[in-house]
Design a protein around this motif. Sequence first.
Motif, PDB file in Angstrom:
ATOM      1  N   LEU A  80      25.865  18.092  -2.496  1.00 21.97           N
ATOM      2  CA  LEU A  80      26.896  18.206  -3.516  1.00 21.97           C
ATOM      3  C   LEU A  80      28.273  18.262  -2.856  1.00 21.97           C
ATOM      4  O   LEU A  80      28.600  19.196  -2.135  1.00 21.97           O
ATOM      5  CB  LEU A  80      26.677  19.456  -4.364  1.00 21.97           C
ATOM      6  CG  LEU A  80      25.461  19.437  -5.291  1.00 21.97           C
ATOM      7  CD1 LEU A  80      25.402  20.734  -6.095  1.00 21.97           C
ATOM      8  CD2 LEU A  80      25.502  18.245  -6.214  1.00 21.97           C
ATOM      9  N   THR A  81      29.068  17.240  -3.089  1.00 20.62           N
ATOM     10  CA  THR A  81      30.465  17.247  -2.673  1.00 20.62           C
ATOM     11  C   THR A  81      31.299  16.848  -3.881  1.00 20.62           C
ATOM     12  O   THR A  81      30.789  16.270  -4.846  1.00 20.62           O
ATOM     13  CB  THR A  81      30.741  16.267  -1.522  1.00 20.62           C
ATOM     14  OG1 THR A  81      30.638  14.927  -2.005  1.00 20.62           O
ATOM     15  CG2 THR A  81      29.763  16.482  -0.369  1.00 20.62           C
ATOM     16  N   VAL A  82      32.576  17.130  -3.825  1.00 22.38           N
ATOM     17  CA  VAL A  82      33.456  16.853  -4.949  1.00 22.38           C
ATOM     18  C   VAL A  82      33.753  15.373  -5.064  1.00 22.38           C
ATOM     19  O   VAL A  82      33.797  14.806  -6.157  1.00 22.38           O
ATOM     20  CB  VAL A  82      34.768  17.654  -4.808  1.00 22.38           C
ATOM     21  CG1 VAL A  82      35.763  17.274  -5.903  1.00 22.38           C
ATOM     22  CG2 VAL A  82      34.477  19.146  -4.833  1.00 22.38           C
ATOM     23  N   ARG A  83      33.945  14.704  -3.931  1.00 21.90           N
ATOM     24  CA  ARG A  83      34.540  13.377  -3.950  1.00 21.90           C
ATOM     25  C   ARG A  83      33.626  12.239  -3.526  1.00 21.90           C
ATOM     26  O   ARG A  83      34.035  11.075  -3.608  1.00 21.90           O
ATOM     27  CB  ARG A  83      35.767  13.366  -3.034  1.00 21.90           C
ATOM     28  CG  ARG A  83      36.903  14.265  -3.486  1.00 21.90           C
ATOM     29  CD  ARG A  83      38.006  14.310  -2.432  1.00 21.90           C
ATOM     30  NE  ARG A  83      39.156  15.088  -2.853  1.00 21.90           N
ATOM     31  CZ  ARG A  83      40.228  14.588  -3.443  1.00 21.90           C
ATOM     32  NH1 ARG A  83      40.299  13.295  -3.682  1.00 21.90           N
ATOM     33  NH2 ARG A  83      41.242  15.357  -3.789  1.00 21.90           N
ATOM     34  N   ALA A  84      32.425  12.509  -3.029  1.00 20.13           N
ATOM     35  CA  ALA A  84      31.633  11.429  -2.442  1.00 20.13           C
ATOM     36  C   ALA A  84      30.166  11.533  -2.819  1.00 20.13           C
ATOM     37  O   ALA A  84      29.672  12.583  -3.239  1.00 20.13           O
ATOM     38  CB  ALA A  84      31.774  11.441  -0.923  1.00 20.13           C
ATOM     39  N   ASP A  85      29.485  10.409  -2.686  1.00 18.85           N
ATOM     40  CA  ASP A  85      28.029  10.352  -2.782  1.00 18.85           C
ATOM     41  C   ASP A  85      27.510  10.472  -1.356  1.00 18.85           C
ATOM     42  O   ASP A  85      27.471   9.497  -0.606  1.00 18.85           O
ATOM     43  CB  ASP A  85      27.617   9.019  -3.406  1.00 18.85           C
ATOM     44  CG  ASP A  85      26.112   8.775  -3.342  1.00 18.85           C
ATOM     45  OD1 ASP A  85      25.353   9.731  -3.039  1.00 18.85           O
ATOM     46  OD2 ASP A  85      25.693   7.618  -3.562  1.00 18.85           O
ATOM     47  N   VAL A  86      27.147  11.687  -0.960  1.00 17.52           N
ATOM     48  CA  VAL A  86      26.699  11.960   0.408  1.00 17.52           C
ATOM     49  C   VAL A  86      25.220  12.297   0.383  1.00 17.52           C
ATOM     50  O   VAL A  86      24.777  13.145  -0.389  1.00 17.52           O
ATOM     51  CB  VAL A  86      27.490  13.131   1.033  1.00 17.52           C
ATOM     52  CG1 VAL A  86      26.994  13.411   2.454  1.00 17.52           C
ATOM     53  CG2 VAL A  86      28.975  12.816   1.049  1.00 17.52           C
TER      54      VAL A  86
END
Length: 388
Positions: A66-72
């Motif tokens: 889970l990150t705010v800005r990316a599909d990691v």
Amino acid sequence: MKILLKVTGVGALALLALVFVFRSDASANDSPTCAPTTGFIPQFCVNVPVGTSVRRETTVPLSTVLTVRADVRVESGIPAPEVARLAASVDAAIARIEQVFDRPFTAKPRILVFATRASFARATQDLFGYSPETAASVAASYGGVFDAQTLTIAVSWQSTPGANLSSLLAHELTHLATREIVGQSATLPAWFEEGLAAKIQAGAGIDADAQLAARSLLANAPHTLDTVTTLAEWHKVYVKLGVGLYAVSAEAVSAIETQLGHRPMFAMLAEVGSGARFEDAYRAHAGEGLDEFIARFTGDLALTPTAQVGTTLDGSGNLSWTLGAFAPNTDVRIAIAGRSYDLAFTVRTDGTGMYRGTFGSTAALGTYTLTAQSATAHATATIDTASR
């Protein structure tokens, strides 16, 4: 089924951007041409075989972070603290790149991180169509790749020192941001696209050693930029010149930004995205042809043979010294002389006519004269260890 890893305790989960790496037009080329793990641009692979523009999945099992800005997504085996650091780094890097480009990413960047070189190699075959030979070669030496057709960044955690991760991501994200603006199949001069990524990767500025590399390269190969307009040409020239090619390209982009201004330089990319040729967009903003810029830039930057000495002692008590603009791949006789001290030896320059050495830890504090002499060039410098 994907495992959902919730990352906590990392604040806003922010991250970064760096090191330039361009991959442009679709082609059937899958020969790797990658930068070494040290130098101006650490650990990345510039050549990415491309195929379909449809994103493919890998057989390597990945867990979503889970990150705010990316599909990691990450492979198991990466320690939890490293996963948390990665998440924070990604969001911060994306924020940095969006600020530089003054626009948000169109879609969340897709970043896949693999725990081992073996899994990274397998994934590059699955995702990007690498041949087994190319995948093995890339995985053995390099830390990351960007595929322009699928807009995917893949990272080898095992091959990427933690200190270089943010730099690697910044470079790759710069390529992604560039391609979102101009289009996946748009034509940009390879030296401009790579130089932009390298410049942004460098952050506050290109360091003195990289600037010397650029000037040394142009002294010996003044038509370098003329010969690296396509990605295939870039690969061919890079094999001969190494990371100096990134340094000179970054210097060229910096010169364009100084001449035009930050916003107009990025406006050129938007115009290319709307169908303009890069050369025409440059002429409209600069009032001159791109060939005229390259000729002037080359003349301004090229060096005569020089020896430069660093200003800071390293942990062993040495000062660095660097030769520049000597003939490439040639022997140079070095003499270092001072009070009751006389040392002579021979070194060999690299493909850009440079050589780097150190001096000081084995000699008494004082002032020394360094003389460099080849069959065709001569330079001197003063090494003062007493005042450091």
